[in-house]
Design a protein around this motif. Sequence first.
Motif, PDB file in Angstrom:
ATOM      1  N   GLY A   1      -5.512   6.339  -3.197  1.00 45.38           N
ATOM      2  CA  GLY A   1      -4.463   5.397  -3.594  1.00 45.38           C
ATOM      3  C   GLY A   1      -4.354   4.224  -2.630  1.00 45.38           C
ATOM      4  N   ALA A   2      -4.427   4.520  -1.336  1.00 41.78           N
ATOM      5  CA  ALA A   2      -4.350   3.449  -0.337  1.00 41.78           C
ATOM      6  C   ALA A   2      -5.536   2.509  -0.455  1.00 41.78           C
ATOM      7  N   ARG A   3      -6.722   3.058  -0.709  1.00 41.93           N
ATOM      8  CA  ARG A   3      -7.901   2.206  -0.834  1.00 41.93           C
ATOM      9  C   ARG A   3      -7.820   1.327  -2.076  1.00 41.93           C
ATOM     10  N   PHE A   4      -7.362   1.895  -3.192  1.00 42.75           N
ATOM     11  CA  PHE A   4      -7.223   1.103  -4.407  1.00 42.75           C
ATOM     12  C   PHE A   4      -6.176  -0.003  -4.219  1.00 42.75           C
ATOM     13  N   GLU A   5      -5.088   0.348  -3.502  1.00 42.56           N
ATOM     14  CA  GLU A   5      -4.051  -0.656  -3.258  1.00 42.56           C
ATOM     15  C   GLU A   5      -4.595  -1.824  -2.452  1.00 42.56           C
ATOM     16  N   ARG A   6      -5.391  -1.509  -1.414  1.00 45.48           N
ATOM     17  CA  ARG A   6      -5.983  -2.573  -0.605  1.00 45.48           C
ATOM     18  C   ARG A   6      -6.963  -3.412  -1.439  1.00 45.48           C
ATOM     19  N   ALA A   7      -7.699  -2.751  -2.317  1.00 44.11           N
ATOM     20  CA  ALA A   7      -8.634  -3.482  -3.158  1.00 44.11           C
ATOM     21  C   ALA A   7      -7.906  -4.421  -4.108  1.00 44.11           C
ATOM     22  N   ALA A   8      -6.756  -3.976  -4.635  1.00 44.07           N
ATOM     23  CA  ALA A   8      -5.983  -4.810  -5.549  1.00 44.07           C
ATOM     24  C   ALA A   8      -5.408  -6.034  -4.842  1.00 44.07           C
ATOM     25  N   ARG A   9      -5.044  -5.861  -3.548  1.00 40.06           N
ATOM     26  CA  ARG A   9      -4.505  -7.013  -2.788  1.00 40.06           C
ATOM     27  C   ARG A   9      -5.611  -8.002  -2.475  1.00 40.06           C
ATOM     28  N   GLY A  10      -6.842  -7.443  -2.313  1.00 38.59           N
ATOM     29  CA  GLY A  10      -8.072  -8.111  -2.054  1.00 38.59           C
ATOM     30  C   GLY A  10      -8.136  -9.505  -1.749  1.00 38.59           C
TER      31      GLY A  10
END
Length: 320
Positions: A311-320
């Motif tokens: 979840g944390a990795r996906f969140e960072r990717a979305a902020r990208g």
Amino acid sequence: MANTSSRTLRLLSLLQARRYWPGPRLADELGVSARTLRRDVDRLRELGYPVDAQPGVDGGYALAAGASLPPLVVDDDEAMALAVAIQSHLATGDGGDAALRALTKVVQVMPRRLRARLDAVRSSTTPAPWSADVVAPVDHAVLSTLALGCRDRERVRFDYVAAAGSASSRLVEPAQLVALGRRWYLVGYDLDRHDWRTFRIDRIGTADSTGTSFAPRTPPFDDVAAFVRTRVLGDSAGGRHQVEVVVEASADVVRGVVGRWADVRADSPARCTMTMETDSLEGPLFALGSLGAEFTVVSPAELVALVRDWGARFERAARG
């Protein structure tokens, strides 16, 4: 080659079934583009089948009236590839009567030496429907060697490339082939690892029979298809995990995605509990993510941590 040959057989069957086919409808039946359909028609003509074509947007195709049709000519490799392709299609559970009729026709015109190889494949194969769409081509000589080893109880030796890329030579007592959706697996006893293992057949190099027979062992499982499904989810080096998850979706929806490798119990029309035993937590987490539904992990704690990490990795990717 297998896809082209099976499509050619299907095209011939359709043209024989009715007098005239509009081009767009025939392409739709085969699931191909108009350009691919024209190439397949040309291949039939090269094999000696007289196919008339009516040009134009509303054009179509028909076999020439009263023509004497020659047999569908394929070489040994094409014949085995075609039969295995149809067998794989049947294993997905969506082949139906049409695929079964096609397989029967192919077997009827096969020379005896090829029928023996195909019969070994069919008798040694457990079909296991699976939702994966990936098609993994196999070497049909390898598949035949493994099937004959299963049938005749003869040890086989082959080169194998693991998922991580490491290569090794294996000496195995083959037990069963499993057609898991559009991938093929061998289940057997690895004499070097002294354990039952699952091998993806598209990762096997040249395979040879050793000519050494063996007495069948009693496997540690009753359902070979379930054994392969569990192994496919991950690497056994990670240890066994008992997974329990509450999913905010109906039991039927969840079963449609996870198949038989998990137990799904309906708690209400819109909620269910999924339990399973697995070697790797990435597999069930990927399946849960593909459901498109809210879920709560009950156990194990390692899966909770993995959900947070992803979840944390996906969140960072979305902020990208």
